[in-house]
Design an enzyme around this catalytic site. Structure first.
Site, PDB file in Angstrom:
ATOM      1  N   SER A  61     -10.230   0.711  -2.249  1.00  0.00           N
ATOM      2  CA  SER A  61     -10.952   0.200  -3.422  1.00  0.00           C
ATOM      3  C   SER A  61     -11.666  -1.121  -3.208  1.00  0.00           C
ATOM      4  CB  SER A  61      -9.992   0.063  -4.612  1.00  0.00           C
ATOM      5  OG  SER A  61      -9.671   1.325  -5.138  1.00  0.00           O
ATOM      6  N   LYS A  64     -15.363  -1.045  -3.731  1.00  0.00           N
ATOM      7  CA  LYS A  64     -15.980  -0.903  -5.048  1.00  0.00           C
ATOM      8  C   LYS A  64     -16.971  -2.020  -5.383  1.00  0.00           C
ATOM      9  CE  LYS A  64     -12.308   2.008  -6.878  1.00  0.00           C
ATOM     10  NZ  LYS A  64     -11.031   2.061  -7.594  1.00  0.00           N
ATOM     11  N   TYR A 189     -17.651   9.547  -2.055  1.00  0.00           N
ATOM     12  CA  TYR A 189     -16.639   8.596  -2.515  1.00  0.00           C
ATOM     13  C   TYR A 189     -15.441   8.553  -1.564  1.00  0.00           C
ATOM     14  CZ  TYR A 189     -13.065   6.437  -5.430  1.00  0.00           C
ATOM     15  OH  TYR A 189     -12.066   5.622  -5.895  1.00  0.00           O
ATOM     16  N   TYR A 240      -6.983  -4.327 -10.585  1.00  0.00           N
ATOM     17  CA  TYR A 240      -6.471  -3.224 -11.409  1.00  0.00           C
ATOM     18  C   TYR A 240      -5.961  -3.762 -12.750  1.00  0.00           C
ATOM     19  CZ  TYR A 240      -6.621  -0.821  -6.868  1.00  0.00           C
ATOM     20  OH  TYR A 240      -7.009  -0.300  -5.658  1.00  0.00           O
ATOM     21  N   VAL A 258      -5.550   0.192  -1.993  1.00  0.00           N
ATOM     22  CA  VAL A 258      -4.225   0.740  -1.684  1.00  0.00           C
ATOM     23  C   VAL A 258      -3.979   0.877  -0.183  1.00  0.00           C
ATOM     24  CG1 VAL A 258      -4.001   1.898  -3.907  1.00  0.00           C
ATOM     25  CG2 VAL A 258      -5.001   3.130  -1.960  1.00  0.00           C
TER      26      VAL A 258
END
Length: 304
Positions: A61, A64, A189, A240, A258
């Site tokens: 992530s 992102k 993705y 998060y 992660v």
């Protein structure tokens, strides 16, 4: 600085035994939970490192905000805002129930899985292969590292076991938020999440964000306004559903993944990269957060 980083790592090593690996992705479950590394890249171009700062792991992530940056460059702020919101969801990064009624773009943000899947549509390119290639090239430029590449094993592991992301994508399709073929979008993705980086790479990228797009040599990689947009999103949503607690404990924009990585942005000063794959219950590196908390306290990094 090197002595300080070594001291922080020693203090944080016990935390590596308190977290858990991301076992829902089989390849990530094979990581060594005892790994711990930190890198700090100053705006003057000076890199200081300690521990496993050069050990590669998948970006997950942490890609992102970089995906968001590229989408901003390709489309502009207004188009991006029309496709995704900026408010924190207050829910886990892979939550299905992000809204009580009809699912709208404003219910998502680019730092949760559904929002990042949407962002893949906004990267320029005629095919998703071209879009992924552009994202990979962009990350290489930000990190000043042409050796950054795809981890094929993790990519295939993600694709084979990514049922929840697949469910999210089809939910977005059902609400008219995804155009075209869902599986091609998902493939882009999954590959984006499987790019291999190191803590040193993340520190360099974080420094470019800290300097609003400018490298130490003066070269500009993206407009300053886009850097401010991304940093604000990181501060409110980057860790998060633990972003509020992180803002109090550390006080700088940051993004976790992660795979065990954290990229922290100290505006106007430096970027920090962390790697420790044992995660807390929210999916953030447990030892990594503690290391950043100590670094922030000892160097007075908080923006508050």
């Amino acid at each position: 600085m090197e002595e300080l980083l070594q001291q922080i790592l020693q203090e944080c090593r016990p935390y590596t035994g308190q977290g858990a690996l991301a076992s829902y992705i089989p390849e990530l479950a094979r990581q060594d939970p005892d790994r711990l590394g930190i890198a700090v890249f100053h705006k003057d171009g000076n890199m200081v490192e300690a521990g496993d700062s050069r050990r590669c792991f998948t970006i997950q992530s942490v890609m992102k905000p970089l995906l968001l940056l590229l989408a901003l460059q390709d489309n502009g702020r207004e188009t991006v805002r029309a496709h995704v919101g900026v408010e924190a969801t207050g829910k886990p990064f892979d939550a299905i129930n992000v809204a009580d009624n009809a699912l709208l773009a404003k219910h998502l943000n680019p730092m949760v899985n559904a929002g990042a899947i949407l962002m893949c549509q906004l990267v320029g390119g005629e095919t998703y292969d071209q879009r992924f290639a552009r994202l990979l090239g962009f990350i290489r430029r930000l990190a000043a590292n042409e050796k950054i590449d795809l981890d094929e094993e993790v990519y295939h592991s993600e694709k084979a076991t990514g049922s929840k992301n697949r469910a999210l994508a089809y939910l977005l399709k059902a609400h008219g938020l995804i155009r075209g073929d869902v599986e091609e979008l998902l493939d882009c993705y999954f590959r984006a999440c499987s790019i291999r980086v190191s803590a040193a790479d993340l520190a360099r990228i974080g420094c470019v964000l800290a300097c609003h797009g400018q490298q130490p040599d003066g070269q500009r990689l993206f407009p300053a306004a886009y850097g401010r947009f991304v940093n604000a999103n990181l501060m409110t949503c980057g860790m998060y559903d633990g972003s509020g607690d992180f803002a109090i404990r550390v006080g700088v924009p940051a993004k976790s993944g992660v795979g065990g990585g954290i990229m922290a942005v100290v505006p106007g000063r430096m970027g920090v990269g962390l790697f420790s794959p044992a995660l807390d219950e929210k999916g953030n590196s447990l030892a990594g957060i503690r290391a950043l908390e100590l670094l922030s306290a000892r160097l007075d990094l908080s923006v508050f």
